[in-house]
Design an enzyme around this catalytic site. Structure first.
Site, PDB file in Angstrom:
ATOM      1  N   GLN A 177       5.295   5.346   4.258  1.00  0.00           N
ATOM      2  CA  GLN A 177       4.442   4.183   4.470  1.00  0.00           C
ATOM      3  C   GLN A 177       3.194   4.586   5.253  1.00  0.00           C
ATOM      4  OE1 GLN A 177       6.421   0.662   5.873  1.00  0.00           O
ATOM      5  NE2 GLN A 177       4.517  -0.447   6.078  1.00  0.00           N
ATOM      6  N   PHE A 178       2.139   4.924   4.521  1.00  0.00           N
ATOM      7  CA  PHE A 178       0.904   5.383   5.157  1.00  0.00           C
ATOM      8  C   PHE A 178       0.263   4.308   6.023  1.00  0.00           C
ATOM      9  CE2 PHE A 178      -0.893   3.306   1.474  1.00  0.00           C
ATOM     10  CZ  PHE A 178      -2.115   2.829   1.911  1.00  0.00           C
ATOM     11  N   THR A 179       0.570   3.037   5.779  1.00  0.00           N
ATOM     12  CA  THR A 179      -0.071   1.957   6.528  1.00  0.00           C
ATOM     13  C   THR A 179       0.335   1.941   8.004  1.00  0.00           C
ATOM     14  OG1 THR A 179       1.629   0.359   5.881  1.00  0.00           O
ATOM     15  CG2 THR A 179      -0.358   0.494   4.493  1.00  0.00           C
TER      16      THR A 179
END
Length: 150
Positions: A78-80
């Site tokens: 999850q890059f966010t």
């Protein structure tokens, strides 16, 4: 690396309407990989999470690890988690690793988490549009940053 760890009764990942992976009792780990992350971050984080005592013992005290209870791990990239909200209303993700760096580190993370847990783990799919479903137990949610080990 930043990890959001949720103790769950169950969790699953669905991609394009099809069940991709699921676990029962265990940990859902949302993993953000940053530009400066290395194998050292993976090793530290996987060991820390596998041994973290956040499951209840017979006296209802958080004294047991996911290993102790025979639980599973569902690891989802999850890059966010690297969102910067300093300026304006649109988050910036400049601190998140680009796919050419993040994908190999994510794949190494899968192997190391499996090794630390002592059995295969379940995963999401890097870069996919995923629907993550979970039943948080407690609720227990913990955030760990491998660059800020306190």
């Amino acid at each position: 690396m930043i990890a959001v760890i949720q103790r769950v009764k169950n969790a699953s990942v669905t991609i394009e309407g099809k069940l991709h992976s699921e676990i029962g009792v265990g940990l859902l780990v949302l993993l953000g990989i940053g530009q400066d992350d290395t194998q050292e971050d993976i090793d530290w984080l996987a060991k820390k999470i596998a041994q973290m005592r956040i499951f209840s013992d017979s006296e209802q005290k958080m004294n047991l690890s996911v290993q102790d209870v025979g639980g599973d791990i569902l690891l989802v990239s999850q890059f966010t988690l690297f969102a910067s909200t300093k300026k304006g209303n649109r988050p910036s993700f400049i601190e998140a690793a680009r796919p050419e760096i993040a994908i190999p580190l994510y794949e190494k993370s899968i192997a190391i988490f499996s090794q630390e847990l002592g059995k295969p783990i379940q995963t999401g799919e890097f870069g996919a549009d995923m629907q993550v479903n979970l039943l948080n137990d407690g609720p227990v949610t913990i955030i760990i940053d491998s660059k800020n080990r306190r």
